[in-house]
Write a protein that holds these residues in place. Sequence first.
Motif, PDB file in Angstrom:
ATOM      1  N   THR A  32       0.726  -1.371 -11.689  1.00  0.00           N
ATOM      2  CA  THR A  32       1.260  -1.454 -10.379  1.00  0.00           C
ATOM      3  C   THR A  32       0.506  -0.818  -9.487  1.00  0.00           C
ATOM      4  OG1 THR A  32       4.255  -0.859 -11.137  1.00  0.00           O
ATOM      5  CG2 THR A  32       3.382  -0.059  -8.523  1.00  0.00           C
ATOM      6  N   CYS A  33       0.286  -0.317  -9.496  1.00  0.00           N
ATOM      7  CA  CYS A  33      -1.465   0.850  -8.758  1.00  0.00           C
ATOM      8  C   CYS A  33      -2.095  -0.127  -8.535  1.00  0.00           C
ATOM      9  CB  CYS A  33      -1.627   2.043  -8.972  1.00  0.00           C
ATOM     10  SG  CYS A  33      -0.567   3.188  -8.541  1.00  0.00           S
ATOM     11  N   ARG A  34      -2.907  -1.559  -9.512  1.00  0.00           N
ATOM     12  CA  ARG A  34      -4.373  -2.379  -9.501  1.00  0.00           C
ATOM     13  C   ARG A  34      -3.022  -3.540  -9.130  1.00  0.00           C
ATOM     14  NH1 ARG A  34      -7.086  -3.543 -14.276  1.00  0.00           N
ATOM     15  NH2 ARG A  34      -7.598  -4.815 -12.617  1.00  0.00           N
TER      16      ARG A  34
ATOM     17  N   GLU B 220       2.888   1.833 -14.227  1.00  0.00           N
ATOM     18  CA  GLU B 220       1.771   2.908 -12.915  1.00  0.00           C
ATOM     19  C   GLU B 220       0.721   2.169 -12.545  1.00  0.00           C
ATOM     20  OE1 GLU B 220       3.608   4.407 -15.443  1.00  0.00           O
ATOM     21  OE2 GLU B 220       5.591   4.845 -14.472  1.00  0.00           O
ATOM     22  N   TYR B 221      -0.062   1.788 -14.144  1.00  0.00           N
ATOM     23  CA  TYR B 221      -1.285   1.922 -13.512  1.00  0.00           C
ATOM     24  C   TYR B 221      -1.454   0.440 -13.495  1.00  0.00           C
ATOM     25  CZ  TYR B 221      -5.542  -0.156 -15.376  1.00  0.00           C
ATOM     26  OH  TYR B 221      -7.201  -0.480 -15.166  1.00  0.00           O
TER      27      TYR B 221
ATOM     28  N   THR C  25       2.097   2.033  -3.547  1.00  0.00           N
ATOM     29  CA  THR C  25       0.624   2.804  -3.739  1.00  0.00           C
ATOM     30  C   THR C  25       0.452   3.900  -4.157  1.00  0.00           C
ATOM     31  OG1 THR C  25      -0.265   0.759  -4.024  1.00  0.00           O
ATOM     32  CG2 THR C  25      -1.633   1.314  -4.513  1.00  0.00           C
TER      33      THR C  25
ATOM     34  N   HIS D  10      -0.625  -3.950  -6.585  1.00  0.00           N
ATOM     35  CA  HIS D  10      -0.129  -3.826  -4.932  1.00  0.00           C
ATOM     36  C   HIS D  10      -1.124  -3.065  -4.827  1.00  0.00           C
ATOM     37  CE1 HIS D  10       4.280  -2.655  -5.994  1.00  0.00           C
ATOM     38  NE2 HIS D  10       4.021  -3.994  -6.123  1.00  0.00           N
ATOM     39  N   PHE D  11      -2.231  -2.779  -4.399  1.00  0.00           N
ATOM     40  CA  PHE D  11      -3.533  -2.426  -3.918  1.00  0.00           C
ATOM     41  C   PHE D  11      -4.392  -3.361  -3.894  1.00  0.00           C
ATOM     42  CE2 PHE D  11      -7.995  -1.062  -3.498  1.00  0.00           C
ATOM     43  CZ  PHE D  11      -7.962  -0.748  -2.016  1.00  0.00           C
TER      44      PHE D  11
ATOM     45  N   ALA E  92       1.220   6.469  -7.397  1.00  0.00           N
ATOM     46  CA  ALA E  92      -0.055   6.979  -7.335  1.00  0.00           C
ATOM     47  C   ALA E  92       0.440   8.749  -7.509  1.00  0.00           C
ATOM     48  CB  ALA E  92      -1.420   6.392  -6.610  1.00  0.00           C
TER      49      ALA E  92
ATOM     50  N   GLU F 200       0.544  -1.207   0.115  1.00  0.00           N
ATOM     51  CA  GLU F 200       0.162  -0.357  -0.183  1.00  0.00           C
ATOM     52  C   GLU F 200       1.108   1.035  -0.114  1.00  0.00           C
ATOM     53  OE1 GLU F 200      -2.963  -0.115  -0.483  1.00  0.00           O
ATOM     54  OE2 GLU F 200      -3.216  -2.329  -0.239  1.00  0.00           O
TER      55      GLU F 200
END
Length: 252
Positions: free
Chosen positions: A127-129, A124-125, A61, A131-132, A65, A58
């Motif tokens: 990774t954020c999806r 980045e997209y 993330t 990892h979250f 972001a 998190e």
Amino acid sequence: VPAAVLMSIIMKEMFALQNTPPSMMLKWDQENGIHRSKRWRTLRYSYLLLMVLAFCLETFTIFVATQVLTQLATTQRVVVPLETDMNLDVDQQKNIGGFFRMGAKNEEVHQSMIDFLMKNFEFEYATCRFHFMTGLLSFTVATALRVRYALRKYSDLSMSGMCCLLTVASGMLAYSNANAITYGGYTNLLKRQFYLTIEFLRARVRSGPLSIVTVFFSCLTLIYAILGATGPEFAYFEFDEDEKPNRKSRSW
């Protein structure tokens, strides 16, 4: 925002099972051998490690972001397709404000925000999806272990609470796979994120040592996790309380 809220909860509850149990439960643990049980100690350590994993995911993330939002705040406006049935002259089209603007057909067109992110910020997209989602699943499973430990005196209730949270975790994963916007599910997202991460680190090896350091610590994390899972060092629980002074005297 959801990642930040989840991270704050994790920070507060990360070491909850490492504290000394209340006096009432401590007496019951001693009578039933819980305080010396390898299985229960493994459960407590598993809870801590899952919370650490969720916290790291998190945190990353939030960092990624925030970086993307900073780049979006300084980038040029994105072109969206011009509707043919709108009677707007060239000057009116240029005066349309906001992040999106209308453009001619020969300009680069982004049909949606997801399309824009996939073309310009796919690493980045993804990774954020990933990892979250993984952090949320880790937190849910860790909470299930905590319920099992907190209600250990009542076996049926503890199993019911743990299974309830595991149902939520599996349900979230099933829903995510069934309604995947991109990549076709969690497994494909994992593969794509792993590939993009390798490409990201390879592209920046020559720019500095941090890529190599990142890979090095990632490998150490996996190695020690495997070693800890296959051979936990719980041998000291085999000693009785009255044998501890003798062991201490030998160490001197």
